[in-house]
Design a protein around this motif. Sequence first.
Motif, PDB file in Angstrom:
ATOM      1  N   PRO A  39     -42.391 -86.743  60.487  1.00 56.02           N
ATOM      2  CA  PRO A  39     -42.969 -87.952  59.408  1.00 56.02           C
ATOM      3  C   PRO A  39     -41.956 -88.442  59.426  1.00 56.02           C
ATOM      4  CG  PRO A  39     -42.997 -85.491  58.698  1.00 56.02           C
ATOM      5  CD  PRO A  39     -42.305 -85.385  59.754  1.00 56.02           C
ATOM      6  N   THR A  47     -44.768 -91.461  52.988  1.00 63.28           N
ATOM      7  CA  THR A  47     -44.483 -91.306  54.482  1.00 63.28           C
ATOM      8  C   THR A  47     -45.179 -91.633  55.602  1.00 63.28           C
ATOM      9  OG1 THR A  47     -46.344 -89.628  54.232  1.00 63.28           O
ATOM     10  CG2 THR A  47     -44.276 -88.662  53.932  1.00 63.28           C
ATOM     11  N   ILE A  48     -45.600 -92.206  56.468  1.00 62.72           N
ATOM     12  CA  ILE A  48     -45.850 -92.338  57.457  1.00 62.72           C
ATOM     13  C   ILE A  48     -46.040 -91.256  58.399  1.00 62.72           C
ATOM     14  CG2 ILE A  48     -45.961 -93.925  59.577  1.00 62.72           C
ATOM     15  CD1 ILE A  48     -44.776 -96.458  58.397  1.00 62.72           C
ATOM     16  N   SER A  49     -46.977 -90.816  57.834  1.00 59.02           N
ATOM     17  CA  SER A  49     -47.320 -89.012  58.607  1.00 59.02           C
ATOM     18  C   SER A  49     -48.428 -88.794  59.885  1.00 59.02           C
ATOM     19  CB  SER A  49     -48.069 -88.251  57.625  1.00 59.02           C
ATOM     20  OG  SER A  49     -49.314 -88.643  57.047  1.00 59.02           O
ATOM     21  N   ASN A  50     -48.188 -87.445  60.397  1.00 56.81           N
ATOM     22  CA  ASN A  50     -48.705 -87.446  61.465  1.00 56.81           C
ATOM     23  C   ASN A  50     -49.751 -87.037  60.704  1.00 56.81           C
ATOM     24  OD1 ASN A  50     -46.233 -87.424  63.588  1.00 56.81           O
ATOM     25  ND2 ASN A  50     -45.925 -85.369  62.387  1.00 56.81           N
ATOM     26  N   GLU A 100     -54.148 -87.415  60.208  1.00 57.71           N
ATOM     27  CA  GLU A 100     -55.177 -88.668  60.675  1.00 57.71           C
ATOM     28  C   GLU A 100     -54.525 -90.119  59.885  1.00 57.71           C
ATOM     29  OE1 GLU A 100     -57.270 -88.655  62.900  1.00 57.71           O
ATOM     30  OE2 GLU A 100     -56.651 -86.718  63.622  1.00 57.71           O
ATOM     31  N   PRO A 101     -54.592 -91.502  60.842  1.00 62.26           N
ATOM     32  CA  PRO A 101     -54.384 -92.625  59.883  1.00 62.26           C
ATOM     33  C   PRO A 101     -55.613 -93.080  58.187  1.00 62.26           C
ATOM     34  CG  PRO A 101     -55.122 -92.662  62.463  1.00 62.26           C
ATOM     35  CD  PRO A 101     -55.405 -91.198  62.129  1.00 62.26           C
ATOM     36  N   SER A 106     -57.200 -98.226  58.128  1.00 63.29           N
ATOM     37  CA  SER A 106     -56.298 -98.860  60.003  1.00 63.29           C
ATOM     38  C   SER A 106     -57.124 -98.958  61.111  1.00 63.29           C
ATOM     39  CB  SER A 106     -55.001 -97.458  59.986  1.00 63.29           C
ATOM     40  OG  SER A 106     -55.692 -96.809  60.037  1.00 63.29           O
ATOM     41  N   GLU A 143     -48.578 -98.348  57.938  1.00 62.66           N
ATOM     42  CA  GLU A 143     -50.249 -97.803  58.333  1.00 62.66           C
ATOM     43  C   GLU A 143     -51.512 -98.460  58.612  1.00 62.66           C
ATOM     44  OE1 GLU A 143     -48.462 -93.513  55.652  1.00 62.66           O
ATOM     45  OE2 GLU A 143     -49.965 -95.048  54.940  1.00 62.66           O
ATOM     46  N   ASP A 190     -48.184 -94.879  62.358  1.00 65.70           N
ATOM     47  CA  ASP A 190     -47.652 -93.105  62.338  1.00 65.70           C
ATOM     48  C   ASP A 190     -46.957 -92.802  63.021  1.00 65.70           C
ATOM     49  OD1 ASP A 190     -48.806 -91.983  64.520  1.00 65.70           O
ATOM     50  OD2 ASP A 190     -51.042 -92.313  63.315  1.00 65.70           O
ATOM     51  N   ARG A 194     -46.723 -90.164  65.372  1.00 63.43           N
ATOM     52  CA  ARG A 194     -47.232 -89.959  67.011  1.00 63.43           C
ATOM     53  C   ARG A 194     -47.543 -91.160  68.147  1.00 63.43           C
ATOM     54  NH1 ARG A 194     -52.570 -87.046  64.430  1.00 63.43           N
ATOM     55  NH2 ARG A 194     -52.733 -89.212  63.630  1.00 63.43           N
ATOM     56  N   HIS A 232     -39.062 -93.790  62.011  1.00 62.35           N
ATOM     57  CA  HIS A 232     -39.977 -93.530  63.351  1.00 62.35           C
ATOM     58  C   HIS A 232     -39.438 -92.787  64.426  1.00 62.35           C
ATOM     59  CE1 HIS A 232     -42.974 -94.561  66.220  1.00 62.35           C
ATOM     60  NE2 HIS A 232     -43.809 -94.779  64.969  1.00 62.35           N
TER      61      HIS A 232
END
Length: 191
Positions: free
Chosen positions: A53, A72-75, A77-78, A82, A138, A143, A145, A171
């Motif tokens: 993340p 966070t910019i996480s794993n 769903e967007p 977005s 985001e 993200d 991934r 990232h």
Amino acid sequence: MKGYSNPQLLVTPDSLAAELGLRAEPFDAAQGRPFGSAQGRPFDFAQGRQARPLLVPRSSSLVPSISNEQSTISNAEPASGSRPPASGIALLDLRPAEQFAAGHLPGAAHVDLWGVSLIDTDPAPMRAFLWMIVHVLEMRGVDARVPVVVYDEQSGLRAARAFWFLEYFGHPNARLLDGGYGAWTREGLPV
């Protein structure tokens, strides 16, 4: 090499076009080798570090946590609204909006990080500023991934600022388009 300390952070226009499916095989006939990074190695988006993340560090004295949760910019769903990248690569165009409107890489999203600025570096405004940057990224499909390629006209300050933020937030696979939009169009690639 242009003096970059890590040429693996660069991707050539031809190599990126191949990754996006716009060219069958990136190859430099003059050099007799595949296009790739600034050292001529083929670019491989899968070679990045293990995805994790994107976090605003909680332990930083400059960036205390925004609340009890981390920004966070996480794993996951967007975020709603977005645009997840159709190509599997998030392309971020940092050029001014009028230049983006005149033409951009296929599938690129416009991002204006110069429009978000901060003059007060006290902890509360700093937290809000970093939250805004995470939110803007985001909303453009970033993200942990998804590999990200940033560009401006010539690999200049705008792209460098976006790249720095992506690195700061952790990232795992951020790259800079070597030569920017100018190099892309000089190679005759589609816009």
